[in-house]
Enzyme design. Sequence first.
Site, PDB file in Angstrom:
ATOM      1  N   HIS A 186       0.828  -1.217   0.000  1.00 51.30           N
ATOM      2  CA  HIS A 186       0.000   0.000   0.000  1.00 51.30           C
ATOM      3  C   HIS A 186       0.854   1.255   0.000  1.00 51.30           C
ATOM      4  O   HIS A 186       0.531   2.244  -0.647  1.00 51.30           O
ATOM      5  CB  HIS A 186      -0.924  -0.011   1.211  1.00 51.30           C
ATOM      6  CG  HIS A 186      -1.919  -1.125   1.163  1.00 51.30           C
ATOM      7  ND1 HIS A 186      -2.959  -1.119   0.269  1.00 51.30           N
ATOM      8  CD2 HIS A 186      -2.008  -2.287   1.841  1.00 51.30           C
ATOM      9  CE1 HIS A 186      -3.653  -2.225   0.423  1.00 51.30           C
ATOM     10  NE2 HIS A 186      -3.096  -2.953   1.371  1.00 51.30           N
ATOM     11  N   GLU A 425      -4.455  -5.826 -34.337  1.00 53.37           N
ATOM     12  CA  GLU A 425      -3.137  -6.291 -33.888  1.00 53.37           C
ATOM     13  C   GLU A 425      -2.697  -7.558 -34.613  1.00 53.37           C
ATOM     14  O   GLU A 425      -1.681  -8.146 -34.271  1.00 53.37           O
ATOM     15  CB  GLU A 425      -3.106  -6.461 -32.369  1.00 53.37           C
ATOM     16  CG  GLU A 425      -4.162  -7.380 -31.794  1.00 53.37           C
ATOM     17  CD  GLU A 425      -4.123  -7.465 -30.265  1.00 53.37           C
ATOM     18  OE1 GLU A 425      -3.111  -7.102 -29.655  1.00 53.37           O
ATOM     19  OE2 GLU A 425      -5.123  -7.933 -29.696  1.00 53.37           O
ATOM     20  N   ASP A 449       1.566  -6.444 -30.628  1.00 56.44           N
ATOM     21  CA  ASP A 449       1.315  -7.709 -31.326  1.00 56.44           C
ATOM     22  C   ASP A 449       1.386  -7.537 -32.835  1.00 56.44           C
ATOM     23  O   ASP A 449       1.832  -8.441 -33.534  1.00 56.44           O
ATOM     24  CB  ASP A 449      -0.051  -8.278 -30.917  1.00 56.44           C
ATOM     25  CG  ASP A 449       0.050  -9.038 -29.614  1.00 56.44           C
ATOM     26  OD1 ASP A 449       0.998  -9.846 -29.480  1.00 56.44           O
ATOM     27  OD2 ASP A 449      -0.775  -8.808 -28.722  1.00 56.44           O
TER      28      ASP A 449
HETATM   29  C1  PEP Z   1      -0.668  -4.638 -28.251  1.00 51.93           C
HETATM   30  O1  PEP Z   1      -0.592  -5.796 -28.631  1.00 51.93           O
HETATM   31  O2  PEP Z   1      -0.102  -3.679 -28.804  1.00 51.93           O
HETATM   32  C2  PEP Z   1      -1.457  -4.303 -27.057  1.00 51.93           C
HETATM   33  C3  PEP Z   1      -1.661  -3.058 -26.691  1.00 51.93           C
HETATM   34  O3  PEP Z   1      -1.947  -5.340 -26.302  1.00 51.93           O
HETATM   35  P1  PEP Z   1      -1.060  -6.219 -25.312  1.00 51.93           P
HETATM   36  O4  PEP Z   1       0.277  -5.535 -25.172  1.00 51.93           O
HETATM   37  O5  PEP Z   1      -1.814  -6.267 -24.039  1.00 51.93           O
HETATM   38  O6  PEP Z   1      -0.982  -7.519 -26.010  1.00 51.93           O
HETATM   39 MG    MG Z   2      -1.941  -7.309 -27.905  1.00 49.57          MG
END
Ligand code: PEP
Ligand code: MG
Length: 534
Positions: A186, A425, A449
């Site tokens: 905390h 993505e 991604d």
């Molecule tokens: C991404 O893939 O850019 C994204 C924002 O999602 P995460 O990083 O949670 O996969």
């Molecule tokens: Mg992602």
Amino acid sequence: MKQWQGQALAPGIAAGEVFFYRRPDRTGLPTAQEPGEEWARFERAAATVREQRLALAQKAREEADPAAAEIFEIHAMLVEDEDFQEQVHEAVLAGAGAAEAAARAGKEFSEQFAAMDDEYFRQRAVDFADIADALCAVLNHEEDRLAALDRPVILAAEELTPSETIRVPRRFILGFITQLGSQNSHTAILARTLGVPALSGVPVEPGWNGRPGMLDAGTGAFCLEPDEAQLERARQFAEQAKREQCELERLKDRETRTGDGRKIQIFANAASLEDVCNAAESGAEGIGLFRTEFLYLAGGAAPTEEEQFLVYKSAVQAMGGRPVVLRTLDIGADKQVDYLDLPREENPAMGLRAIRLCFARPGLFLDQLRAMLRAGAFGPVRIMFPMIASEQELDRALELLEQAKEQLRSAGTAFGLDQVGIMVETPAAAVMSDVLAKKVDFFSIGTNDLTQYTLAADRQNPAVTAGMDPHDPAVLRLIRRTVENAHNSGIWAGICGELGADTALLPLFLEMGVDELSVTVPRVLPLRKAVLEM
Ligand code: PEP
Ligand code: MG
């Protein structure tokens, strides 16, 4: 001058008077005269503590801290817990004073809960200790030293409980040094929220009270009675940080527009309610990505619809009318949970992940969708599907969304939905964005991604990502195409991957017409500043 080495929990340098805080020692409390009277005293104290906790909950809500508010509401319930009160009653009948009985019951309950397997119940251990403490304070008419603080200090304590952190007068805190505490304690969270430095692992002593000290989270050192050279360093750091922050704070309520009038919105990414509260205070124009996985990764079972609803509703309320993009469950790949009993996969990043997992477990998905829709009755909720790779997948997700709405309608439950969108993505989604754009209200480009799948380079594997160009032209072309296709269909497109915070790409994103950038909270104002200076 004496120095100790600790572990940094929040960045910065602070110098000033040390205020040593210790929870009052309750050993040797006077025993009772008459059990009936002691029990009546306990009951009155329990009612007072309940009122105090509800008032703290109210204060936390006013300060846009719904997570803390929930903890205090739990305290108000626990102080009336039948088993807890029964234990106090037995001790009183056996001759203990009200305070002693409460302290003993608090200790026993706290130990029992600390030993439980379930994370949720383990967390209640500190809550029982906390309410027992509050009961004793009321019964012994103790002064609240924390709330009485009236000057800037470095707060030194073994560790602070949630109710102690909220009683601390925030404007007087220069920094924290604690003996215990981890990154998620905390105290650490409060320090980050306040933007003050914190160190843990320092063996704090009562003798430090009132003496000058200095803590430097950069080096991890705390020193008592620092010399002039150290104090000068602290002064310079403080002046520089203040100048920078002041300049940034002025931009909090500014619209994000370039000098020649191009508009772009700056939203914040969040992975917890804590982040949402910080975002609400940071000047973010909305939450552009709420990673809901944290709810699923924390416990030994999937969160219920009700549990999720409370979290999403709190997030929406904390943002006070600004939009909140809730991303549906993105679990699988590197984020695994045992209770889902998923089969082992050769290529989990390309396996049963995110929306695919939700299709395989529609019950799990519908629970989440209903929770999100119900939160939408309290403010502008936008639902976003991750990892969409085809029109069929989007259709299926939209169908299930309709099903969730229908379930709520037939149960007569209120709900709302501002917009529905997808993360772009996968390269397939970017390529097909003209088709997908006709079916949703927005795109949010997940460059983390998108880069991984476009370049066939595992984002977790430094051996393949180390030498890569973070501004790869293939990825940038897909972003451009996605934004163009969004605009051709009259919908907006943003970026919520890490690339969105890259100021080197800002001119390009503006030229492409990107409508929104969603970044981590500390990047919100620096990014707005960069836009305003263009
Ligand atoms: C991404 O893939 O850019 C994204 C924002 O999602 P995460 O990083 O949670 O996969
Ligand atoms: Mg992602």
